[in-house]
Motif scaffolding. Structure first.
Motif, PDB file in Angstrom:
ATOM      1  N   THR A  98       0.727  -0.694   0.639  1.00 36.06           N
ATOM      2  CA  THR A  98       0.091   0.057  -0.055  1.00 36.06           C
ATOM      3  C   THR A  98       0.930   1.233  -0.013  1.00 36.06           C
ATOM      4  N   PHE A  99       0.793   2.119  -0.742  1.00 33.48           N
ATOM      5  CA  PHE A  99       1.244   3.152  -1.650  1.00 33.48           C
ATOM      6  C   PHE A  99       0.371   4.496  -0.971  1.00 33.48           C
ATOM      7  N   TYR A 100       1.021   5.549   0.074  1.00 32.21           N
ATOM      8  CA  TYR A 100       0.305   6.692   0.225  1.00 32.21           C
ATOM      9  C   TYR A 100       0.804   8.021  -0.990  1.00 32.21           C
ATOM     10  N   PRO A 101       0.214   9.242  -1.419  1.00 32.30           N
ATOM     11  CA  PRO A 101       1.157  10.049  -1.352  1.00 32.30           C
ATOM     12  C   PRO A 101       2.268  10.496  -1.371  1.00 32.30           C
ATOM     13  N   PHE A 102       2.982  11.336  -2.234  1.00 33.19           N
ATOM     14  CA  PHE A 102       4.548  12.100  -2.030  1.00 33.19           C
ATOM     15  C   PHE A 102       5.633  11.165  -1.858  1.00 33.19           C
ATOM     16  N   GLY A 103       5.565  10.106  -1.499  1.00 30.38           N
ATOM     17  CA  GLY A 103       6.923   9.709  -1.358  1.00 30.38           C
ATOM     18  C   GLY A 103       7.862   9.252  -2.505  1.00 30.38           C
ATOM     19  N   SER A 104       8.945   8.747  -2.619  1.00 34.98           N
ATOM     20  CA  SER A 104       9.932   8.785  -3.639  1.00 34.98           C
ATOM     21  C   SER A 104      10.332   7.136  -2.742  1.00 34.98           C
ATOM     22  N   ILE A 105      10.311   6.677  -4.422  1.00 35.11           N
ATOM     23  CA  ILE A 105      11.032   4.880  -3.833  1.00 35.11           C
ATOM     24  C   ILE A 105      12.175   4.665  -4.920  1.00 35.11           C
ATOM     25  N   GLY A 106      13.632   4.321  -4.297  1.00 37.81           N
ATOM     26  CA  GLY A 106      14.541   4.765  -5.936  1.00 37.81           C
ATOM     27  C   GLY A 106      14.997   5.552  -5.988  1.00 37.81           C
ATOM     28  N   MET A 107      14.850   6.717  -5.236  1.00 38.75           N
ATOM     29  CA  MET A 107      15.481   7.731  -5.904  1.00 38.75           C
ATOM     30  C   MET A 107      17.147   7.257  -5.936  1.00 38.75           C
ATOM     31  N   ALA A 108      18.194   8.140  -5.782  1.00 34.47           N
ATOM     32  CA  ALA A 108      19.280   8.181  -6.106  1.00 34.47           C
ATOM     33  C   ALA A 108      19.994   8.318  -4.491  1.00 34.47           C
ATOM     34  N   PRO A 109      20.877   8.162  -3.661  1.00 35.04           N
ATOM     35  CA  PRO A 109      21.095   7.683  -2.477  1.00 35.04           C
ATOM     36  C   PRO A 109      21.884   9.179  -2.382  1.00 35.04           C
ATOM     37  N   GLN A 110      21.378   9.727  -1.416  1.00 39.35           N
ATOM     38  CA  GLN A 110      21.517  11.182  -0.509  1.00 39.35           C
ATOM     39  C   GLN A 110      23.629  11.426   0.122  1.00 39.35           C
ATOM     40  N   ASP A 111      23.665   9.785  -0.312  1.00 33.57           N
ATOM     41  CA  ASP A 111      25.005   9.344   0.498  1.00 33.57           C
ATOM     42  C   ASP A 111      26.251  10.674  -0.599  1.00 33.57           C
ATOM     43  N   LEU A 112      27.076  11.116   0.060  1.00 38.76           N
ATOM     44  CA  LEU A 112      28.165  12.114  -0.731  1.00 38.76           C
ATOM     45  C   LEU A 112      28.984  11.112  -1.529  1.00 38.76           C
ATOM     46  N   LYS A 113      29.261  10.193  -1.237  1.00 37.17           N
ATOM     47  CA  LYS A 113      30.303   8.986  -1.549  1.00 37.17           C
ATOM     48  C   LYS A 113      29.581   8.602  -2.736  1.00 37.17           C
ATOM     49  N   TYR A 114      28.508   8.156  -3.121  1.00 40.00           N
ATOM     50  CA  TYR A 114      27.492   7.956  -4.185  1.00 40.00           C
ATOM     51  C   TYR A 114      28.414   8.321  -5.296  1.00 40.00           C
ATOM     52  N   LYS A 115      28.547   8.096  -6.312  1.00 46.96           N
ATOM     53  CA  LYS A 115      29.284   8.490  -7.906  1.00 46.96           C
ATOM     54  C   LYS A 115      28.141   7.661  -8.609  1.00 46.96           C
ATOM     55  N   GLY A 116      27.290   7.794  -9.040  1.00 46.78           N
ATOM     56  CA  GLY A 116      26.708   7.158 -10.062  1.00 46.78           C
ATOM     57  C   GLY A 116      26.638   5.345  -9.896  1.00 46.78           C
ATOM     58  N   GLU A 117      26.803   5.028  -9.266  1.00 45.32           N
ATOM     59  CA  GLU A 117      27.361   3.254  -9.161  1.00 45.32           C
ATOM     60  C   GLU A 117      25.948   2.651  -9.901  1.00 45.32           C
ATOM     61  N   ALA A 118      25.622   1.552 -10.380  1.00 47.27           N
ATOM     62  CA  ALA A 118      24.556   0.862 -10.609  1.00 47.27           C
ATOM     63  C   ALA A 118      23.793  -0.242  -9.319  1.00 47.27           C
ATOM     64  N   THR A 119      22.919   0.760  -8.497  1.00 48.23           N
ATOM     65  CA  THR A 119      22.400   0.158  -7.618  1.00 48.23           C
ATOM     66  C   THR A 119      20.956  -0.282  -7.758  1.00 48.23           C
ATOM     67  N   GLN A 120      20.531  -0.343  -6.922  1.00 45.10           N
ATOM     68  CA  GLN A 120      18.959  -0.410  -7.067  1.00 45.10           C
ATOM     69  C   GLN A 120      18.067  -0.366  -5.763  1.00 45.10           C
ATOM     70  N   THR A 121      16.701  -0.887  -5.398  1.00 45.27           N
ATOM     71  CA  THR A 121      15.715  -1.110  -4.213  1.00 45.27           C
ATOM     72  C   THR A 121      15.104  -1.887  -4.800  1.00 45.27           C
ATOM     73  N   GLU A 122      15.120  -2.536  -2.926  1.00 48.30           N
ATOM     74  CA  GLU A 122      13.629  -4.012  -3.705  1.00 48.30           C
ATOM     75  C   GLU A 122      12.965  -4.203  -2.317  1.00 48.30           C
ATOM     76  N   ILE A 123      11.350  -3.648  -2.577  1.00 48.32           N
ATOM     77  CA  ILE A 123      10.337  -3.508  -1.681  1.00 48.32           C
ATOM     78  C   ILE A 123       9.784  -5.684  -1.941  1.00 48.32           C
ATOM     79  N   GLY A 124       9.672  -5.854  -0.650  1.00 45.26           N
ATOM     80  CA  GLY A 124       9.184  -7.040  -0.450  1.00 45.26           C
ATOM     81  C   GLY A 124       7.274  -6.401  -0.641  1.00 45.26           C
TER      82      GLY A 124
END
Length: 69
Positions: A14-40
């Motif tokens: 169940t999803f409610y409004p105004f959320g975001s899933i799978g956006m780029a990490p906010q970690d400053l070390k993130y440099k565009g690597e191929a990463t992913q999100t899994e919601i069970g």
């Protein structure tokens, strides 16, 4: 709800409004690597929740299973 990136979503969620899933990490070390999100299965994602993709340093995957955010 905004869905982005390599994101897999299971069933009975169940999803409610105004959320975001799978956006780029906010970690400053993130440099565009191929990463992913899994919601069970069976999750409730409430208003204004952000679930970012994983980072290479953390294994590359953010996983969520049977939770309320």
């Amino acid at each position: 709800m905004v869905l982005d990136g390599r994101t897999r979503i299971g069933s009975r969620n169940t999803f409610y409004p105004f959320g975001s899933i799978g956006m780029a990490p906010q970690d400053l070390k993130y440099k565009g690597e191929a990463t992913q999100t899994e919601i069970g299965d069976g999750n409730t994602i409430r208003e204004c929740v952000t679930i970012s993709r994983g980072t290479a340093g953390g294994g590359g995957v953010t996983r969520s299973a049977r939770t309320t955010c």
